[in-house]
Each structure stands twice: as structure tokens, then as C-alpha cells.
Motif scaffolding. Structure first.
Motif, short mmCIF file in Angstrom:
data_model
loop_
_atom_site.label_atom_id
_atom_site.label_comp_id
_atom_site.label_asym_id
_atom_site.label_seq_id
_atom_site.Cartn_x
_atom_site.Cartn_y
_atom_site.Cartn_z
N ASN A 1 10.95 19.34 0.64
CA ASN A 1 10.44 20.40 -0.22
C ASN A 1 9.20 19.95 -1.00
N ILE A 2 8.20 19.46 -0.27
CA ILE A 2 6.99 18.93 -0.90
C ILE A 2 6.00 20.07 -1.17
N GLN A 3 5.60 20.20 -2.42
CA GLN A 3 4.66 21.26 -2.81
C GLN A 3 3.23 20.75 -2.65
N CYS A 4 2.60 21.08 -1.52
CA CYS A 4 1.25 20.54 -1.26
C CYS A 4 0.34 21.58 -0.61
N ASP A 5 0.64 22.88 -0.82
CA ASP A 5 -0.24 23.97 -0.36
C ASP A 5 -0.52 23.90 1.14
N GLU B 1 7.43 18.42 9.11
CA GLU B 1 8.87 18.10 8.95
C GLU B 1 9.14 17.52 7.56
N ARG B 2 8.27 16.63 7.10
CA ARG B 2 8.44 16.02 5.77
C ARG B 2 8.36 17.07 4.66
N VAL B 3 7.36 17.94 4.78
CA VAL B 3 7.16 18.98 3.76
C VAL B 3 8.40 19.88 3.68
N ALA B 4 8.95 20.24 4.85
CA ALA B 4 10.13 21.11 4.88
C ALA B 4 11.37 20.36 4.39
N GLY C 1 0.81 -1.21 0.00
CA GLY C 1 0.00 0.00 0.00
C GLY C 1 0.84 1.26 0.00
N ALA C 2 0.64 2.11 -1.04
CA ALA C 2 1.39 3.37 -1.14
C ALA C 2 0.51 4.56 -0.81
N GLY C 3 -0.20 4.45 0.34
CA GLY C 3 -0.87 5.60 0.92
C GLY C 3 0.00 6.16 2.04
N TYR C 4 -0.58 7.01 2.87
CA TYR C 4 0.23 7.67 3.90
C TYR C 4 0.89 6.68 4.86
N THR C 5 0.17 5.64 5.29
CA THR C 5 0.77 4.69 6.24
C THR C 5 2.00 4.03 5.63
N GLY C 6 1.84 3.55 4.39
CA GLY C 6 2.95 2.88 3.71
C GLY C 6 4.10 3.81 3.42
N LEU C 7 3.79 5.02 2.93
CA LEU C 7 4.85 5.97 2.56
C LEU C 7 5.57 6.49 3.79
N SER C 8 4.82 6.76 4.87
CA SER C 8 5.46 7.22 6.11
C SER C 8 6.37 6.14 6.67
N ALA D 1 1.07 13.01 -0.75
CA ALA D 1 1.45 11.60 -0.99
C ALA D 1 2.47 11.49 -2.12
N LEU D 2 2.25 12.22 -3.20
CA LEU D 2 3.18 12.15 -4.34
C LEU D 2 4.57 12.68 -3.95
N GLY D 3 4.59 13.73 -3.12
CA GLY D 3 5.87 14.26 -2.65
C GLY D 3 6.60 13.28 -1.74
N GLU D 4 5.82 12.59 -0.90
CA GLU D 4 6.43 11.59 -0.02
C GLU D 4 6.96 10.40 -0.84
N ALA D 5 6.23 10.03 -1.89
CA ALA D 5 6.70 8.94 -2.75
C ALA D 5 8.02 9.31 -3.43
N ALA D 6 8.12 10.56 -3.90
CA ALA D 6 9.38 11.02 -4.51
C ALA D 6 10.51 10.99 -3.48
N ALA D 7 10.18 11.33 -2.23
CA ALA D 7 11.20 11.28 -1.16
C ALA D 7 11.65 9.85 -0.92
N VAL D 8 10.69 8.90 -0.92
CA VAL D 8 11.03 7.47 -0.77
C VAL D 8 12.02 7.06 -1.85
N GLU D 9 11.74 7.45 -3.08
CA GLU D 9 12.62 7.05 -4.20
C GLU D 9 13.97 7.76 -4.13
N SER D 10 13.99 8.99 -3.61
CA SER D 10 15.26 9.71 -3.50
C SER D 10 16.20 9.04 -2.50
N LEU D 11 15.61 8.25 -1.57
CA LEU D 11 16.42 7.54 -0.57
C LEU D 11 16.72 6.09 -0.99
N GLY D 12 16.35 5.72 -2.21
CA GLY D 12 16.66 4.38 -2.70
C GLY D 12 15.53 3.37 -2.56
N GLY D 13 14.37 3.81 -2.07
CA GLY D 13 13.21 2.90 -2.01
C GLY D 13 12.59 2.71 -3.39
#
Length: 427
Positions: free
Chosen positions: A117-121, A111-114, A36-43, A189-201
Motif C-alpha cells: 500500500n505504497i502511496q507514490c502517485d 506488485e510492491r505498491v499494491a 545503500g538504501a536506494g532502490y537496489t538496496g531496498l528491493s 523509496a520511502l514506502g519500500e523502506a517502511a515495508a522493509v521495517e515491517s518485515l523486521g529489517g
């Protein structure tokens, strides 16, 4: 295999561009496989990757396809049942731990947004609006309760003060929580997914988990591949289906409906919500609303037990919007959609472990945006051997719905009817 697109929501229409993520083909190895790639999975993935774990995420549709990309976008603290209820249920020590965590999810989001750099208004400030003196009394005791756990960014609003933050004549007062707020939930969620991939996930979309092979070295099977892992995190929530039968009996998917107006223009938008706070009322079946960055009003409410998609969402929600804001009677609705959240009988999240290596968190019962971000941290801590906070959640009692899966929908609907009747009569 069929490609499952996002539902036709305002969020999908205004989502930040993202790269395509292919489905899993063949066999891969990971320390942790997350379903699952919702908030629980991505966090969970982010906290694990930051601590050196190798992580693969399998997602049946697309990142944020479920509640994470469809919700009202409000950052609301605590749980669906507040800390005083938890205290009466499990005692002071466990309640103290859960109380200390009740405001952590919102901090994690910021903390994640900062950090990434997640653009989520992201906007600060959320209002709980009281329609009756009984609800206002509840907010006064809630403020005292939350302050007991160190949460001090709260202000009680009288009738005059709430008029300054929301142009609705129905409220007699409210409470402003400046650590609440709102976001574009799919872009988070999309910003967190990009962060996951930036760390090698790695995230595999259009890759449903069809079977979990349990044992010392569990395997998640998908239509065209498999993930061998040391640990599994089950994070499907209301979209899990019957993959883990023992989790299905104690929870029920429920639908909530959301509409989005056409752009209102700066002037009208500013008259409705001058400080751009989000609002939810204090009814049992509550209404919630906020402005988007392009000055539309997002308005949600209603619950469909058993999560059927209602035929005409606008017909359900528009009257609620006009009750709050009759000045919008000629405004067009551009988007209407439904999304499912997972309800538990206790209204508290279900967290636990099956065997030694399958972890799960589910059943946020409508308080998912903040709780799921905390859950990811708590699950990651447990895998690193720090289980005190995990155990505080895992120790919450949970019960199957009366009458089993067959009767859980009518029983819950009956209970909701009773409480909404009490709201209407002002009890």
C-alpha cells in the motif's frame, strides 16, 4: 556526525512523513548487510526478508538520497542498451534470459505498491517520442523486438495520434507503452523502506560504510559501529565513492538535471498531457517530462559527465522545456536540482560477486527505476542458490573507460557531443 539532508527538490518538499532513523551505534549481526538504501538496496532487502533472511541496511545519508529519490520518476522498460545489442554481444541463450527479465522491474514495482500500500502517485502509460523518421523506424523495430519477448502492451503512434497524448508540435510519431508509467520516486523509496521495517529489517541512516573487512565472515565498518554478516550487497551506485576500488574503474558518475514548474492548474496541465502519460524523446541525450499529482510539469535532461553540480540548472533545462512547450514561457520554476546516475562504457548494468560473499549491482546507465527493482530480486535469488539469472547479468562483458579515471570524463563528453550532433543533424 554531520546530518546529510535531502537536496532541495520537489520530491523532498512533497515527501510523505517518515520516522527518524538513527545512525548505527555499536556492533550488530545480520545474515546480509546492504550498503545503500536506494532502490537496489531496498528491493534486495525486501526479497531477502520475504525469504527469511535477517537484513541490516546502512545508508550514508537518508533513504532514497541518491538517484532513487531524484530521478524523473518514469517507469521505462528494458535496459539502456536494448536486447538486440545484448544478443549481438553475448549470444542467444544469455540474451533470451535477459530479454525475459527486461520487463520484470515494472511489474515488481506495481506488485510492491499494491502489496505494501505504497502511496507514490503511480500512473500507467509512457510515451517514446520520435523527432525524425530514423527514430520512428527505430521505434517500429523496437516494438517488434519487445513483442518477440512477450511484451505486448505497445502501440505505435502516428503524427496525428501523438498529438492526442502530448501537445508538442516537434514529434512525427512515437510509441506508447502501457506497462510504462510514472511515480513519485522518493515516496516509492520511502514506502519500500517502511515495508522493509515491517518485515523486521533495520535501516540505519547517516551511517556511511567506511571500510569492508573481507573474508569468510565479512564486516562492514561505519563511523560508530560495524555490521557482521554472512553476505554483503554493495548498492551504492553513483554514490559509492571508492569503497570498492575494483568497481570504480569501470563506471563513471554522471549528473542529470531536473526542473519543476509551479502548479499549472488542471486545464493547462490537461492540454499539455491529456492522458497524464510520461514522455521521453528518442535523442541520445534525451529530454523527459511528466505531470505531478498537483499538476506541475517535471522536465529533465542534460548530462554532466563526472557529476559536477552545474551552477544554474534552470538555465540548462528551461530552454529545452520551452522548445517542447513554448506555451509555458511565463511559467515560474519552483524547483531545480541535479542527481547522479552511474554510467558504464557498455551502457549495461554491472552485476557480480567479489570472493564468495560480496555481491554488487550498479551502473544502470539511466534506466535505473525498473532495473534496480529487478536487480534486488536477482541478487536475492543468487544468495538462495538460484544463480542462473544472476549469472546472465554477471556474464556481460565490461571494460574500463579509455584513459582510466583521469580521462573518462573528456572521452565520454566527446562521445556524447558526437551523438547529440547526429541527433541535431537527423543522421
Amino acid at each position: 556526525m554531520a546530518n546529510t539532508p535531502y537536496p532541495q527538490s520537489y520530491y523532498a518538499a512533497s515527501a510523505n512523513p517518515v520516522p527518524p532513523r538513527p545512525a548505527l551505534q555499536g556492533e550488530v549481526q545480520a545474515d546480509v548487510c546492504i550498503i545503500g538504501a536506494g532502490y537496489t538496496g531496498l528491493s534486495s532487502a525486501l526479497f531477502l526478508l520475504e525469504n527469511g533472511f535477517k537484513v541490516s541496511v546502512v545508508e550514508a545519508a537518508k533513504v532514497g538520497f541518491g538517484a532513487s529519490g531524484r530521478n524523473g520518476g518514469q517507469i521505462v522498460n528494458s535496459y539502456s542498451r536494448d536486447i538486440d545489442v545484448i544478443e549481438r554481444t553475448v549470444g542467444a541463450h544469455q540474451a533470451q534470459l535477459l530479454g525475459e527479465m527486461a520487463f520484470e522491474g515494472g511489474r515488481i514495482i506495481r506488485e510492491r505498491v499494491a502489496k505494501y500500500n505504497i502511496q507514490c502517485d503511480l500512473k500507467d502509460g509512457g510515451v517514446f517520442a520520435a523527432l525524425t523518421s530514423k527514430q520512428m523506424g527505430h521505434l517500429e523495430s523496437q516494438k517488434r523486438l519487445w513483442e518477440r519477448f512477450g511484451h505486448n502492451q505497445l502501440e505505435l503512434l502516428d503524427r496525428q495520434r501523438i498529438r492526442e497524448v502530448v501537445a508538442c508540435d516537434n514529434y512525427i510519431g512515437g510509441m506508447l507503452d502501457m506497462s510504462g508509467g510514472h511515480i513519485h520516486p522518493l515516496n516509492l523509496a520511502l514506502g519500500e523502506a517502511a515495508a522493509v521495517e515491517s518485515l523486521g529489517g533495520t535501516i540505519y541512516e547517516q551511517t556511511p560504510a567506511v571500510r569492508i573487512e573481507r573474508g569468510a565472515n565479512p564486516v562492514v565498518h561505519t563511523p560508530q559501529g560495524k555490521v557482521r554478516a554472512k553476505f554483503i550487497i554493495v548498492a551504492g551506485n553513483a554514490y559509492l565513492g571508492n569503497l570498492v576500488p575494483e568497481l570504480a574503474a569501470k563506471s563513471m558518475p554522471c549528473g542529470t538535471q531536473v526542473i519543476t514548474t509551479e502548479p499549472l492548474g488542471d486545464e493547462l496541465a490537461r492540454t499539455l498531457l491529456p492522458q497524464d502519460y510520461c514522455v521521453e524523446d528518442c535523442n541520445y541525450l534525451l529530454d523527459y517530462y511528466r505531470l505531478t499529482s498537483d499538476k506541475r510539469l517535471i522536465f529533465g535532461g542534460g548530462v554532466v559527465y563526472g557529476a559536477r553540480d552545474p551552477a544554474n540548472i534552470e538555465a540548462i533545462i528551461r530552454p529545452k522545456m520551452l522548445k517542447a512547450f513554448p506555451q509555458l514561457k511565463n511559467v515560474k520554476i519552483d524547483y531545480a536540482w541535479t542527481g547522479n546516475f552511474l554510467l558504464t562504457l557498455s551502457r549495461l548494468p554491472q552485476v557480480g560477486r567479489i570472493g564468495d560473499n560480496i555481491y554488487y549491482s550498479q551502473g544502470c546507465s539511466g534506466h535505473g527505476v525498473t532495473y534496480t527493482h529487478l536487480a534486488g530480486k536477482v541478487l536475492a535469488e543468487a544468495m538462495r542458490g538460484q544463480a542462473e539469472r544472476f549469472d546472465a547479468f554477471a556474464g556481460l562483458p565490461h571494460y574500463p573507460f579509455p584513459g582510466g579515471q583521469m580521462l573518462r570524463v573528456p572521452f565520454s563528453a566527446l562521445g556524447a557531443w558526437y551523438y547529440s550532433l547526429r541527433d541535431r543533424l537527423g543522421f
